[in-house]
Motif scaffolding. Structure first.
Motif, PDB file in Angstrom:
ATOM      1  N   UNK A 100       0.772  -1.237   0.000  1.00 16.23           N
ATOM      2  CA  UNK A 100       0.000   0.000   0.000  1.00 16.23           C
ATOM      3  C   UNK A 100       0.809   1.296   0.000  1.00 16.23           C
ATOM      4  N   UNK A 101       2.105   1.262   0.236  1.00 12.35           N
ATOM      5  CA  UNK A 101       2.836   2.489   0.518  1.00 12.35           C
ATOM      6  C   UNK A 101       2.904   3.443  -0.673  1.00 12.35           C
ATOM      7  N   UNK A 102       2.959   2.938  -1.869  1.00  9.04           N
ATOM      8  CA  UNK A 102       3.218   3.789  -3.025  1.00  9.04           C
ATOM      9  C   UNK A 102       2.038   4.654  -3.431  1.00  9.04           C
ATOM     10  N   UNK A 128      -4.758   4.549  -1.856  1.00 10.05           N
ATOM     11  CA  UNK A 128      -4.911   3.159  -1.433  1.00 10.05           C
ATOM     12  C   UNK A 128      -4.619   3.025   0.056  1.00 10.05           C
ATOM     13  N   UNK A 129      -3.649   3.807   0.554  1.00  9.18           N
ATOM     14  CA  UNK A 129      -3.341   3.788   1.984  1.00  9.18           C
ATOM     15  C   UNK A 129      -4.558   4.216   2.800  1.00  9.18           C
ATOM     16  N   UNK A 130      -5.252   5.255   2.354  1.00  7.12           N
ATOM     17  CA  UNK A 130      -6.449   5.717   3.057  1.00  7.12           C
ATOM     18  C   UNK A 130      -7.555   4.665   3.016  1.00  7.12           C
ATOM     19  N   UNK A 131      -7.663   3.972   1.895  1.00  5.31           N
ATOM     20  CA  UNK A 131      -8.648   2.898   1.800  1.00  5.31           C
ATOM     21  C   UNK A 131      -8.311   1.784   2.788  1.00  5.31           C
ATOM     22  N   UNK A 132      -7.028   1.463   2.891  1.00  7.52           N
ATOM     23  CA  UNK A 132      -6.581   0.438   3.843  1.00  7.52           C
ATOM     24  C   UNK A 132      -7.001   0.808   5.261  1.00  7.52           C
ATOM     25  N   UNK A 133      -6.751   2.042   5.661  1.00  9.51           N
ATOM     26  CA  UNK A 133      -7.094   2.477   7.016  1.00  9.51           C
ATOM     27  C   UNK A 133      -8.598   2.458   7.244  1.00  9.51           C
ATOM     28  N   UNK A 159      -2.700  -6.626  15.772  1.00 10.40           N
ATOM     29  CA  UNK A 159      -3.673  -5.665  16.297  1.00 10.40           C
ATOM     30  C   UNK A 159      -2.969  -4.605  17.129  1.00 10.40           C
ATOM     31  N   UNK A 160      -2.055  -5.025  17.999  1.00  6.95           N
ATOM     32  CA  UNK A 160      -1.312  -4.080  18.828  1.00  6.95           C
ATOM     33  C   UNK A 160      -0.492  -3.121  17.964  1.00  6.95           C
ATOM     34  N   UNK A 161       0.095  -3.661  16.925  1.00  7.53           N
ATOM     35  CA  UNK A 161       0.909  -2.854  16.012  1.00  7.53           C
ATOM     36  C   UNK A 161       0.067  -1.774  15.335  1.00  7.53           C
ATOM     37  N   UNK A 162      -1.065  -2.149  14.774  1.00  4.05           N
ATOM     38  CA  UNK A 162      -1.888  -1.209  14.019  1.00  4.05           C
ATOM     39  C   UNK A 162      -2.492  -0.114  14.902  1.00  4.05           C
ATOM     40  N   UNK A 163      -2.789  -0.441  16.148  1.00  6.93           N
ATOM     41  CA  UNK A 163      -3.469   0.524  17.022  1.00  6.93           C
ATOM     42  C   UNK A 163      -2.501   1.356  17.861  1.00  6.93           C
ATOM     43  N   UNK A 164      -1.206   1.177  17.651  1.00  4.39           N
ATOM     44  CA  UNK A 164      -0.192   1.976  18.351  1.00  4.39           C
ATOM     45  C   UNK A 164       0.521   2.865  17.329  1.00  4.39           C
ATOM     46  N   UNK A 170      -4.144   2.648  12.619  1.00  2.00           N
ATOM     47  CA  UNK A 170      -5.594   2.685  12.443  1.00  2.00           C
ATOM     48  C   UNK A 170      -6.202   3.339  13.671  1.00  2.00           C
ATOM     49  N   UNK A 171      -6.935   4.411  13.463  1.00  3.69           N
ATOM     50  CA  UNK A 171      -7.563   5.168  14.548  1.00  3.69           C
ATOM     51  C   UNK A 171      -8.852   4.462  14.958  1.00  3.69           C
ATOM     52  N   UNK A 172      -8.862   3.831  16.136  1.00  4.39           N
ATOM     53  CA  UNK A 172     -10.026   3.069  16.576  1.00  4.39           C
ATOM     54  C   UNK A 172     -11.218   3.986  16.872  1.00  4.39           C
ATOM     55  N   UNK A 173     -10.947   5.188  17.377  1.00  6.14           N
ATOM     56  CA  UNK A 173     -12.049   6.118  17.625  1.00  6.14           C
ATOM     57  C   UNK A 173     -12.739   6.491  16.321  1.00  6.14           C
ATOM     58  N   UNK A 174     -11.958   6.756  15.294  1.00  8.06           N
ATOM     59  CA  UNK A 174     -12.535   7.036  13.982  1.00  8.06           C
ATOM     60  C   UNK A 174     -13.274   5.811  13.449  1.00  8.06           C
ATOM     61  N   UNK A 175     -12.754   4.625  13.775  1.00  4.59           N
ATOM     62  CA  UNK A 175     -13.421   3.395  13.355  1.00  4.59           C
ATOM     63  C   UNK A 175     -14.805   3.264  13.978  1.00  4.59           C
ATOM     64  N   UNK A 176     -14.914   3.575  15.272  1.00  2.00           N
ATOM     65  CA  UNK A 176     -16.226   3.531  15.929  1.00  2.00           C
ATOM     66  C   UNK A 176     -17.159   4.582  15.338  1.00  2.00           C
ATOM     67  N   UNK A 177     -16.623   5.757  15.057  1.00  5.99           N
ATOM     68  CA  UNK A 177     -17.430   6.810  14.459  1.00  5.99           C
ATOM     69  C   UNK A 177     -17.951   6.372  13.086  1.00  5.99           C
ATOM     70  N   UNK A 178     -17.081   5.764  12.286  1.00  6.10           N
ATOM     71  CA  UNK A 178     -17.496   5.305  10.959  1.00  6.10           C
ATOM     72  C   UNK A 178     -18.552   4.211  11.042  1.00  6.10           C
TER      73      UNK A 178
END
Length: 738
Positions: free
Chosen positions: A521-523, A527-532, A595-600, A609-617
C-alpha cells in the motif's frame, strides 16, 4: 425460537454421518428431508386446533370463534328454529372433526420433533465416542418416511382455503384414511426411534433426561469458538521440551505433596505460547476443556464469559458434572446470569466438582487479553491464584504475556501452588531447530507448487533472523509462499532477510508488519487511506464479522463514485488476517501482535488505524443502513398476534430478510456512539450524526424495535436510548421527547 425439527437435523448433518458410515447417498437424502421439514413448518403453524385458541386474524378468527362457541352460546338460542338448529349441529360436527384432524397433524409433527430430539441430539457424539453406527438401511428408511410425512402434511394443508379451515371443512370433511395414515406415521417414527437407540446402544430415558438437563442450563452463557483446536497447535516434532514439561506436570504420578494445580507459561508476543496451549488442549482433551481469550472480540475478552463457558463444556464432557451443575443452577436464571466472578466460580465450577474425584484440566490461553474492565480482570486473576478457592482435582494450564499485573499475582508471596515457566527458558538452539523445521515444512515439504530458489540454506537463514519468534516465521512463510502481485518468492525472501538483519529482538515483528504493508500500500496515498478505512471497520467491530457484512458496512462510507469495495483491500492480507478468502470465517488479526501494532501510532506510524474514527465510521454506517433497510413487518410475518417462540420458521425468515450487516447495525450502533464519545468526540459526533439520528428516532424507531424483537435483543433498546440521552445531554442536544 428455532425451528425445532430443523435444529435437530442440523445438529447431526448428513455430511457428518457420511464421514462415519462412508455412504454418499445419505447426504442428498438428509438435504431433501431437511428442506421438506422446513417447508412444512409454516402450514403446520397455520392449522387451528381444538386444544388452543386459533390465531385471531381476519376470517380465520371468526371461523375459529364460531367453531368453539356455537354449541355453548348460539345453539340454545336457535333451538326454536329447528331446521337452522339442525344445520348448525351439522356444521359444528364438521368443524370439530376438522379441528381434531388438525390436532392429529400437529401430533404427527411433534412426533417427528420428538424423534429428532431424542436421536439427533446425541447421534454425532455417540458415533465419535464409539464404533457403533446405524445401518444405512435404517438411515434410508428414516429419510423416506420423513419425506413421505412432509409431503402428506403439505398436501393436507393445501386442501384448506384462505379462511383457514371452515370452507375446507365443509368440502373436505375428515377422512378415516387420513386419520389412519397419521396414526401409521406416528407409529413408524416411534419404532424408528427404538431401532436407532438400539443400533447405537442408547438408552432412551437417559437421553430424555440429558436433554432436559441441557434445557435447564439455557440461560448459562456460552461463547462459541472459544475452545482451542488442533489447527492452531504446534507442528509435529516441535516444542518437545516444553510439551514434555507440561505433560509431566499433568501426570497423575505427581506426589500430592508436590501438587501445583496451576502452571503459567509466560513470554513475549509471537513466541508460540498459543500454539503450545492448543497442542496441550488437544493432547489432553479427555481430561477437560479449554478457553482462548481474544482481544478485540467482545465475547472472548470478557472475563465473565470464562467460567460459564467452561461449565457448559464440562457439562457436555462429564455426566456427573452436568448433573451436579443442573442440581445447583438448573432453571435458576439469577444464578446462571450472575455478574460476580466469585459466585460464578462457586456455582459453576467448585460446587459441581465436589463429587468428582478424577482430575480435570482446563487450558486458558492468552490471559493477558482478557478484560476491558481492569476491575474484572484483577478479580479473575486473584481468583485463579487463590489456592483456597481451587477444588483439589482441578488444574489450570494458563498462557500469557509477561504483563506486570499477571506476574505480580502469579509470582507473589505464598504462591507455592503455582508453577511458572518462561518461554525464554527454552534453549535458543531448541527454538531455532523447531522454527527451522517449521519453515522447511511450510516452504519445501508441503508447499505446492514447489518454490524456485528456496532451499534448506534459505530456511536456516530465516530461522536465524526470526530470533525465536514463531509469529515472524509464520508471516514470513506466508509472504514467501504467496508473494504479493508482481513479486516472486525469491524477491520476498531477499527483502525479508534484508529488512530483518541486525534488528533488535523487540523491533522484529514491527519491521516485518511494516515491510508487508509497504509492499502492498505504501506507493499510493489513496490506497493507503482505503486500507485504514477498511481496517477501521474490521478492528472496531464489536463482534467478528465475515467479509460480506464488512463489505456492506464499508460500502456506506465510500463516495458513490469510488470503484472499489473492502474486498479489494482485504484479499491481499491473508498472511495477517483470517477470513479474507472465506466468506464464512470472521475477519480478525491472525495474531494479537498485529492488532497491537496497528493501534499503536508509535509503532505503526503511517499505517496506524484510529479506533475512535473506526467507531465513528461504524456508527454512521449503521445509521445509514437502518435508514435504508428497516421496514414495517420486516420478516413478513402473517400475524402480529403470534409470539416469536411460536413462529416455527422465524430463524429462516431472519436469514432471508435481516442480513448480517443490518442485524449488526440494529444491535451495535449505540455502542459505537458510546465508544466514540467516550474518547472525547461527543460534540463532533452530535453534529455529524444529527441528520441521521433525528429522522431515525422519528421515522424508524418502531421498525428498529421490531427488528430487535425478532433478533431477541429488545433489552438492547433500553441501553441504546440511555446512551443517546447521556451523550447528547453533554452538548445540550435533545432528540428524544418525553
Amino acid at each position: 425460537t428455532l425451528l425445532v425439527v430443523t435444529r435437530h437435523l442440523d445438529s447431526c448433518p448428513a455430511a457428518q454421518l457420511e464421514f462415519h458410515i462412508k455412504v454418499t447417498t445419505s447426504a442428498s437424502l438428509a438435504s431433501d428431508a431437511g428442506a421438506a421439514i422446513g417447508s412444512t413448518a409454516n402450514p403446520v403453524q397455520k392449522l387451528p386446533g381444538s386444544r388452543s385458541p386459533p390465531i385471531p386474524t381476519d376470517v380465520a378468527s371468526a371461523a375459529g370463534n364460531t367453531a368453539q362457541t356455537v354449541k355453548d352460546v348460539l345453539l340454545p338460542v336457535l333451538k326454536k328454529i329447528k331446521p337452522f338448529c339442525e344445520a348448525m349441529e351439522l356444521l359444528t360436527e364438521i368443524i370439530n372433526n376438522q379441528l381434531k384432524m388438525n390436532d392429529k397433524i400437529r401430533d404427527l409433527f411433534e412426533k417427528m420433533d420428538s424423534f429428532y430430539a431424542i436421536v439427533g441430539q446425541n447421534l454425532m457424539s455417540r458415533l465419535e465416542d464409539s464404533k457403533l453406527s446405524p445401518p444405512i438401511v435404517l438411515l434410508k428408511r428414516l429419510f423416506v418416511v420423513t419425506m413421505e410425512c412432509c409431503s402428506f402434511i403439505q398436501s393436507y394443508a393445501s386442501k384448506l382455503d384462505a379462511s383457514g379451515f371452515v370452507l375446507g371443512a365443509l368440502k373436505n370433511s375428515v377422512s378415516s384414511t387420513d386419520g389412519s395414515r397419521i396414526q401409521k406415521y406416528c407409529e413408524t417414527f416411534g419404532s424408528l426411534q427404538l431401532e436407532f437407540c438400539k443400533a447405537l446402544g442408547i438408552k432412551t430415558h437417559e437421553l430424555v433426561e440429558k436433554i432436559a438437563e441441557y434445557t435447564s442450563l439455557d440461560d448459562l452463557p456460552h461463547v462459541r469458538g472459544a475452545s482451542l483446536n488442533a489447527e492452531g497447535g504446534c507442528l509435529e516434532g516441535t516444542r518437545k521440551g516444553i510439551l514434555g514439561i507440561v505433560s509431566k506436570w499433568i501426570s497423575p504420578e505427581f506426589k500430592s505433596s508436590d501438587r501445583q494445580p496451576i502452571l503459567l507459561l509466560t513470554g513475549e508476543a509471537g513466541t508460540g505460547k498459543s500454539a503450545i496451549a492448543c497442542s496441550v488442549a488437544v493432547e489432553f482433551a479427555a481430561l477437560g476443556c479449554s478457553f482462548g481469550f481474544k482481544r478485540g472480540i467482545q465475547e472472548r475478552c470478557n472475563p465473565l464469559n470464562l467460567f460459564p463457558t467452561i461449565a457448559r463444556d464440562l457439562a457436555h464432557f462429564d455426566d456427573s458434572f452436568r448433573r451436579a451443575l443442573c442440581a445447583g443452577v438448573g432453571n435458576d436464571k439469577a444464578r446462571q446470569t450472575t455478574s460476580s466472578l466469585e459466585s460464578q466460580f462457586q456455582y459453576f465450577i467448585k460446587n459441581p466438582m465436589a463429587g468428582i474425584y478424577r482430575p480435570i484440566l482446563v487450558v486458558i490461553d492468552a490471559l493477558d487479553e482478557c478484560g476491558d474492565n481492569d476491575k474484572q480482570r484483577d478479580a479473575l486473576i486473584k481468583l485463579l491464584t487463590n489456592p483456597d478457592k481451587l477444588p483439589p482435582n482441578l488444574r489450570f494450564f494458563i498462557t500469557s504475556r509477561s504483563e506486570d499485573d499477571i506476574l505480580c499475582h502469579f509470582k507473589g508471596a505464598n504462591k507455592g501452588h503455582i508453577l511458572v515457566k518462561y518461554m525464554s527458558e527454552i534453549s535458543s538452539q531448541s527454538t531455532s531447530a523447531d522454527i527451522s523445521l517449521y519453515i522447511r515444512t511450510r516452504l519445501i515439504d508441503d508447499c505446492q507448487p514447489k518454490l524456485k530458489d528456496i532451499d534448506d540454506l534459505c530456511c536456516q537463514t530465516l530461522a536465524r533472523i526470526s530470533q525465536g519468534l514463531f509469529q515472524w516465521a509464520f508471516v514470513a512463510c506466508q509472504q514467501i509462499a504467496r508473494p504479493p502481485r508482481g513479486r516472486t518468492s525469491r524477491e520476498r525472501y531477499d527483502k525479508l532477510v534484508q529488512s530483518g538483519a541486525d534488528l533488535r529482538h523487540d523491533s522484529l515483528l514491527d519491521y516485518l508488519y511494516t515491510d508487508v504493508l509497504c509492499a502492498l500500500f505504501e506507493d499510493d496515498e489513496e490506497v493507503m487511506n482505503r486500507f485504514k478505512s477498511v481496517l477501521g471497520v474490521v478492528l472496531s467491530s464489536l463482534e467478528p464479522l465475515s467479509s460480506t457484512p464488512v463489505k456492506a458496512l464499508h460500502e456506506t462510507l465510500k463516495q458513490s463514485d469510488e470503484p472499489y469495495d473492502a474486498g479489494d483491500i482485504l484479499r491481499y492480507l491473508g498472511s495477517l488476517l483470517s477470513g479474507v478468502t472465506d466468506t464464512n470465517i470472521p475477519i480478525r488479526p491472525l495474531h494479537t501482535s498485529f492488532l497491537d501494532f496497528l493501534t499503536d501510532p508509535e509503532r505503526s506510524k503511517r499505517f496506524s488505524v484510529d479506533m475512535t474514527q473506526g467507531h465513528k465510521n461504524l456508527l454512521l454506517a449503521s445509521l445509514r443502513i437502518m435508514k435504508r433497510d428497516l421496514a414495517f413487518n420486516i420478516c413478513k410475518l402473517e400475524s402480529s398476534y403470534v409470539m416469536n417462540e411460536d413462529i416455527l420458521d422465524l430463524p429462516k425468515r431472519i436469514r432471508d430478510y435481516i442480513p448480517e450487516h443490518l442485524s449488526y447495525s440494529c444491535r451495535f450502533w449505540a455502542r459505537h456512539l458510546d465508544a466514540a464519545s467516550t474518547n472525547g468526540m461527543s460534540v463532533e459526533i452530535s453534529r455529524q450524526t444529527r441528520d441521521l439520528l433525528e429522522p431515525f428516532m422519528n421515522e424508524k424507531l418502531l421498525f428498529w424495535l421490531e427488528a430487535l424483537s425478532v433478533l431477541g435483543g429488545v433489552t438492547l433498546a433500553f441501553q441504546a436510548i440511555a446512551i443517546v440521552a447521556r451523550v447528547f445531554k453533554s452538548v445540550s442536544t435533545v432528540f428524544l421527547e418525553s
